[in-house]
Design an enzyme around this catalytic site. Sequence first.
Site, PDB file in Angstrom:
ATOM      1  N   LEU A  22       1.056  -1.141   0.013  1.00 34.76           N
ATOM      2  CA  LEU A  22       0.013   0.026  -0.017  1.00 34.76           C
ATOM      3  C   LEU A  22       0.713   1.209  -0.111  1.00 34.76           C
ATOM      4  CD1 LEU A  22      -2.813  -1.181   2.700  1.00 34.76           C
ATOM      5  CD2 LEU A  22      -3.047  -1.179   0.390  1.00 34.76           C
ATOM      6  N   GLY A  23       2.084   0.982   0.590  1.00 27.29           N
ATOM      7  CA  GLY A  23       2.834   2.018   0.591  1.00 27.29           C
ATOM      8  C   GLY A  23       4.308   1.904   1.254  1.00 27.29           C
ATOM      9  N   GLY A  25       7.920   3.860   3.390  1.00 28.03           N
ATOM     10  CA  GLY A  25       8.409   4.960   3.949  1.00 28.03           C
ATOM     11  C   GLY A  25       9.881   4.976   4.372  1.00 28.03           C
ATOM     12  N   PHE A  27      10.725   3.747   7.209  1.00 28.16           N
ATOM     13  CA  PHE A  27      10.944   2.871   7.941  1.00 28.16           C
ATOM     14  C   PHE A  27      10.344   1.459   7.721  1.00 28.16           C
ATOM     15  CE2 PHE A  27      10.651   6.789  10.625  1.00 28.16           C
ATOM     16  CZ  PHE A  27      11.759   6.747  11.090  1.00 28.16           C
ATOM     17  N   GLY A  28       9.725   1.335   6.665  1.00 27.45           N
ATOM     18  CA  GLY A  28       9.178  -0.063   6.423  1.00 27.45           C
ATOM     19  C   GLY A  28       8.135  -0.007   5.298  1.00 27.45           C
ATOM     20  N   VAL A  30       4.105  -0.819   4.119  1.00 27.88           N
ATOM     21  CA  VAL A  30       2.468  -1.004   4.507  1.00 27.88           C
ATOM     22  C   VAL A  30       1.910  -2.112   3.433  1.00 27.88           C
ATOM     23  CG1 VAL A  30       0.399  -0.086   5.287  1.00 27.88           C
ATOM     24  CG2 VAL A  30       2.868   1.204   5.642  1.00 27.88           C
ATOM     25  N   LYS A  45       1.635  -2.534   8.949  1.00 34.55           N
ATOM     26  CA  LYS A  45       2.917  -1.734   8.748  1.00 34.55           C
ATOM     27  C   LYS A  45       4.003  -2.460   9.298  1.00 34.55           C
ATOM     28  CE  LYS A  45       4.852   2.877  10.140  1.00 34.55           C
ATOM     29  NZ  LYS A  45       4.441   4.453  10.375  1.00 34.55           N
ATOM     30  N   ASP A 139       5.178  15.469  11.978  1.00 35.19           N
ATOM     31  CA  ASP A 139       5.424  14.903  10.724  1.00 35.19           C
ATOM     32  C   ASP A 139       4.276  15.006   9.700  1.00 35.19           C
ATOM     33  OD1 ASP A 139       7.443  13.887   8.948  1.00 35.19           O
ATOM     34  OD2 ASP A 139       6.885  11.773   9.067  1.00 35.19           O
TER      35      ASP A 139
END
Length: 329
Positions: A22-23, A25, A27-28, A30, A45, A139
Amino acid sequence: RVVTLRPSQPHDTYIINTREVLGGGRFGTVHSCTEKTSGLKLAAKITTARNVKEKVSDMSLNEIQVMNQLSHTNIIQLYDAYEVRNQVVLILEFVEGGELFERILDESFPLTELDAMIFVKQICEGMQYMHQMYVLHLDLKPENILCVNRNGHQVKIIDFGLARRYKPREKLRISFGTPEFLAPEIVNFDFVSFPTDMWALGVITYMLLSGLSPFMGDDDSQTLNNVLSVNWYFDEEAFEHVSPQAKDFVSNLLIRERSGRLSAAQCLKHPWLHSIQDRAKHSNVLLKSQVQLRKYMAKRMWKKNYIAIAAANRLKKISSSGSLTTLAI
Ligand code: ATP
């Protein structure tokens, strides 16, 4: 319910679809996921430690603690959390509409100022609640606002990875993030508080209305300089059809002095957001932001760019001395 980090595998309870991303970033990644008993669609996530020294549960514990305190329709809900060796899996409420700005790029969704107002109002409602609960997000940026579905207007705030509880007597200094959305006090390594999130809302609103990023320079150092000198203006062409109230709203957020910025509660009372009903009765001209945003996205190479910056800055240093906390990611 209060979520705790379970020292076990999520696979007994959830089916995680590792092929559906799904996405991603800093850090990891999703993935989509389903609760076995109910068939409920959720999001997983997954954060993986990048080296043996990194303790992934320390990073995620903060996110879990903060999310446990929040329950609001404009904030994504945490369902469950697991820790398996060098990985933490957060099970989150799933929304299928994608990132707000991706949606705006969609030509089949023409954007008017009324649409922008409806989005901003909900972000403000989520923020007002969050701030009432003494939580700073720290953020807020376009990638962290998701649409609930493809054609509706509801949005939710995500990614509490850098969020924290605000403690009035704690001097919190933070240094991280994407240059364009950083408030001057973050760039200056000065104390952050609720108005720090309000600045980010100002940047997001400016972008929704115009498709331009108010502080973006040719490179990161120029961008940071623009932020520090609060060097921004309303581009005449892009803001041609934007109402004076909308401009006033943004002007009351992008202010150097933290105390001068509107709070989330004040934003909700501002004439711009207050005139939604009224505006809905009239025909609305299309904003120019969609065309501009397309150019902007191409220029910025969006995620690629910021992941590279984040990776370079990734050396994480957490030092606590007395009441002073410094976190650099
Ligand atoms: P960042 O680098 O922005 O801090 P991160 O690793 O902390 O990223 P998130 O921002 O939480 O991760 O999520 C990354 C992306 O995954 C989001 O931008 C979004 O596209 C997608 N995503 C995250 N949570 C959900 C969700 N609950 N439902 C659907 N998609 C999601």
